[in-house]
Design a protein around this motif. Structure first.
Motif, short mmCIF file in Angstrom:
data_model
loop_
_atom_site.label_atom_id
_atom_site.label_comp_id
_atom_site.label_asym_id
_atom_site.label_seq_id
_atom_site.Cartn_x
_atom_site.Cartn_y
_atom_site.Cartn_z
N ILE A 47 27.05 54.17 27.97
CA ILE A 47 25.80 53.94 29.00
C ILE A 47 24.93 54.86 28.65
O ILE A 47 23.58 54.45 28.56
CB ILE A 47 26.42 54.12 30.19
N PHE A 48 24.85 56.41 28.37
CA PHE A 48 23.85 57.14 28.01
C PHE A 48 23.23 56.97 26.64
O PHE A 48 22.16 57.43 26.25
CB PHE A 48 24.30 58.40 28.29
N GLY A 49 23.46 55.84 25.82
CA GLY A 49 23.15 55.60 24.59
C GLY A 49 22.45 54.26 24.41
O GLY A 49 22.06 53.67 23.67
N SER A 50 22.25 53.74 25.91
CA SER A 50 21.50 52.21 25.98
C SER A 50 20.08 52.55 25.67
O SER A 50 19.49 53.47 26.12
CB SER A 50 21.76 51.70 27.12
N SER A 51 19.62 51.36 24.88
CA SER A 51 17.92 51.59 24.66
C SER A 51 17.29 50.17 25.13
O SER A 51 16.13 50.18 25.09
CB SER A 51 17.68 51.69 23.38
N PHE A 52 18.42 49.15 25.62
CA PHE A 52 17.56 47.79 26.05
C PHE A 52 18.47 47.19 26.68
O PHE A 52 19.98 47.31 26.42
CB PHE A 52 17.00 47.04 24.64
N VAL A 53 18.05 45.93 27.49
CA VAL A 53 19.09 45.04 28.00
C VAL A 53 18.67 43.60 27.36
O VAL A 53 17.47 43.34 27.19
CB VAL A 53 18.90 45.10 29.54
N ALA A 54 19.70 42.80 27.21
CA ALA A 54 19.41 41.60 26.63
C ALA A 54 20.03 40.57 27.31
O ALA A 54 21.33 40.72 27.83
CB ALA A 54 19.95 41.58 25.08
N ILE A 55 19.39 39.37 27.49
CA ILE A 55 19.93 38.46 28.32
C ILE A 55 19.82 36.92 27.57
O ILE A 55 19.02 36.98 26.57
CB ILE A 55 19.17 38.15 29.57
N PHE A 71 24.01 45.29 27.90
CA PHE A 71 22.89 46.47 27.46
C PHE A 71 23.22 46.90 26.08
O PHE A 71 24.44 46.68 25.45
CB PHE A 71 22.84 47.52 28.56
N GLY A 72 22.31 47.17 25.20
CA GLY A 72 22.65 47.52 23.88
C GLY A 72 22.49 49.03 23.71
O GLY A 72 21.96 49.95 24.19
N VAL A 73 23.79 49.31 22.94
CA VAL A 73 23.84 50.53 22.27
C VAL A 73 23.61 50.69 20.86
O VAL A 73 24.94 50.46 20.24
CB VAL A 73 25.14 51.26 23.04
N PRO A 74 22.46 50.96 20.35
CA PRO A 74 22.24 50.90 18.75
C PRO A 74 23.21 51.42 18.02
O PRO A 74 23.64 51.08 16.72
CB PRO A 74 20.97 50.97 18.76
N ALA A 75 23.57 52.68 18.44
CA ALA A 75 24.18 53.62 17.46
C ALA A 75 25.63 53.23 17.19
O ALA A 75 26.35 53.88 16.16
CB ALA A 75 24.21 55.06 18.17
N HIS A 76 26.15 52.58 18.16
CA HIS A 76 27.50 52.36 18.34
C HIS A 76 28.12 50.61 18.37
O HIS A 76 29.30 50.58 18.66
CB HIS A 76 28.27 53.23 19.33
#
Length: 443
Positions: free
Chosen positions: A213-221, A297-302
């Motif tokens: 959750i601390f790696g999130s950078s956006f929310v997508a719907i 929610f998006g976590v791009p690194a993982h």
């Protein structure tokens, strides 16, 4: 297997039924009692399309084909028991299907709801995800549309746990096949929680990786998410983007490989552990409304999908799970890292393994009242409304109630239609267009 009565048998029929005939004769010669009947898989759209092309009724076209193919099979000398012949288009067969349907209905295993479907505008029918190839109907080649229709469902999700345990208990099945079935059922345990939005509302998401959750950078719907639909009501740009999303693929494989597209809604979501940390909210073509909550929610690194999306739109990519000795928050790899590791750059989660971090986030969410640990399934209830006219009639009549003034009255249930359960397994087929046009039969 019952052959489809296309009008002529071919070498595939000869091969299949010769093999069955050899086996049946061998068992009889061994002194066994053998049931070797024949039938016809006689309902379906091909018959209806052919009938419209030839300007005849699909019933007469189908029965003529059955007569021709039966004569051809008899010439081959198969030892079939023709006294047990059946055809799925006859009431004495589909009446049993209707009776089972009603049993399911009365036990809460059949229901009707409005749902987004793949609509073929040429064949005028609903398509399964697997029948949509590169955005087009597998039969007509027409561009498939995503639209909402009221349709019937069998509640197979009620048995998801039982199905999964059953697959795991199968003996002598290839591991590859069992794994495919397990992935199709798709049990996912994770966290369901809400982001507070900048407009005063909120959006609920589901994640199987609350540890990140601390790696999130956006929310997508999803494009058909209520928030997206509300934004589209007064914004032509949003409307156009949603229409573009509807033209994309719908299978899991297509969603993984197609270009990731997004539209910034202008809304911002507050991070649940730091309300000053705001995440942009996008409408995205890779999010499905019928899985989880229709929002992620998006976590791009993982996550590779999130990585491609963040790279395309210049969003932050922050490492929160170590990859060997890589622990710095800056992420410069060419693709996402989804392997095991220790939590890093994650405040109170630092030093935990993934499993412990998941439990810690779920615990804090539940204690804080903003989230709940939950289980979701990739398995979906089975939609059974892909027929048009030439198919087993669903034995429940739904119709509009028309008042003298000509306006449709709402039923007591609050819907626009009411239903009558018809406990009769011999209801004749009736074109759906009669219902749509309001030319209802007497009830």
């Amino acid at each position: 297997m019952f052959p489809y009565p296309s009008g002529r048998i071919h070498m595939g029929h000869v091969r299949n039924y010769t093999m069955g005939d050899v086996l049946a004769r061998f068992r009889r010669m061994k002194g066994m009692e053998v049931l070797h009947p024949m039938g016809w898989d006689a309902f379906g759209m091909p018959a209806e399309n052919a009938a419209m092309e030839k300007k005849v009724h699909p019933g007469s076209w189908t029965r003529q084909n059955i007569a021709t193919m039966k004569a051809q099979l008899k010439r081959l000398g198969f030892a079939l028991d023709w006294t047990r012949e059946l055809a799925t288009c006859e009431p004495d067969y589909y009446g049993h299907e209707q009776a089972i349907f009603l049993d399911f209905f009365e036990n809460g295993l059949v229901y009707r709801k409005e749902s987004a479907v793949n609509w073929d505008p040429v064949d005028m029918t609903v398509l399964a995800n697997e029948q949509v190839i590169d955005g087009r109907g597998w039969r007509s080649g027409a561009l498939v549309e995503r639209k909402k229709l009221s349709q019937w469902f069998l509640k197979i999700t009620q048995f998801a746990d039982e199905l999964l345990s059953g697959v795991q208990g199968l003996e002598h099945w290839p591991d590859k096949v069992k794994l495919m079935q397990e992935n199709w059922i798709g049990k996912s345990e994770g966290l369901r929680f809400r982001f507070a939005l900048s407009d005063g509302g909120d959006v609920e998401v589901f994640t199987t990786r609350p540890d990140t959750i601390f790696g999130s950078s956006f929310v997508a719907i999803a494009a058909d998410h209520p928030i997206a639909q509300a934004l589209a009501a007064g914004n032509p740009q949003v409307q156009a983007f949603i229409e573009r999303c509807k033209q994309g693929g719908t299978t899991a494989a297509e969603l993984e490989t197609q270009e990731k597209l997004g539209l910034d809604t202008g809304l911002r979501a507050a991070h649940p552990f730091d309300t000053t940390w705001e995440l942009p909210v996008y409408i995205a073509n890779f999010v499905l409304m019928d899985y989880g909550t229709g929002a992620v929610f998006g976590v791009p690194a993982h996550d590779q999908r999130d990585f491609e999306f963040a790279t395309k739109y210049g969003l932050g990519i922050r490492r929160v799970v170590s990859d060997g000795d890589k622990t710095a928050p800056e992420f410069h790899d060419a693709e996402a890292y989804s392997g095991p590791g220790t939590l890093v750059n994650s405040h109170f989660l630092d030093g935990m393994d993934v499993a412990d971090a998941k439990r810690a986030v779920i615990q804090r969410a539940e204690e804080g009242g903003w989230g709940t640990g939950t289980t979701v399934w990739r398995l979906r209830d089975w939609g059974v409304s892909r027929q048009r006219y030439w198919g087993t009639p669903i034995p429940i009549i739904h119709c509009r109630i028309v008042r003298a003034g000509g306006r449709a009255a709402r039923a007591a249930s609050g819907g626009a239609a009411r239903g009558r359960v018809v406990r009769c397994p011999r209801q004749s087929a009736r074109p759906a267009s009669d219902m749509e046009a309001g030319r209802l039969p007497e009830m």
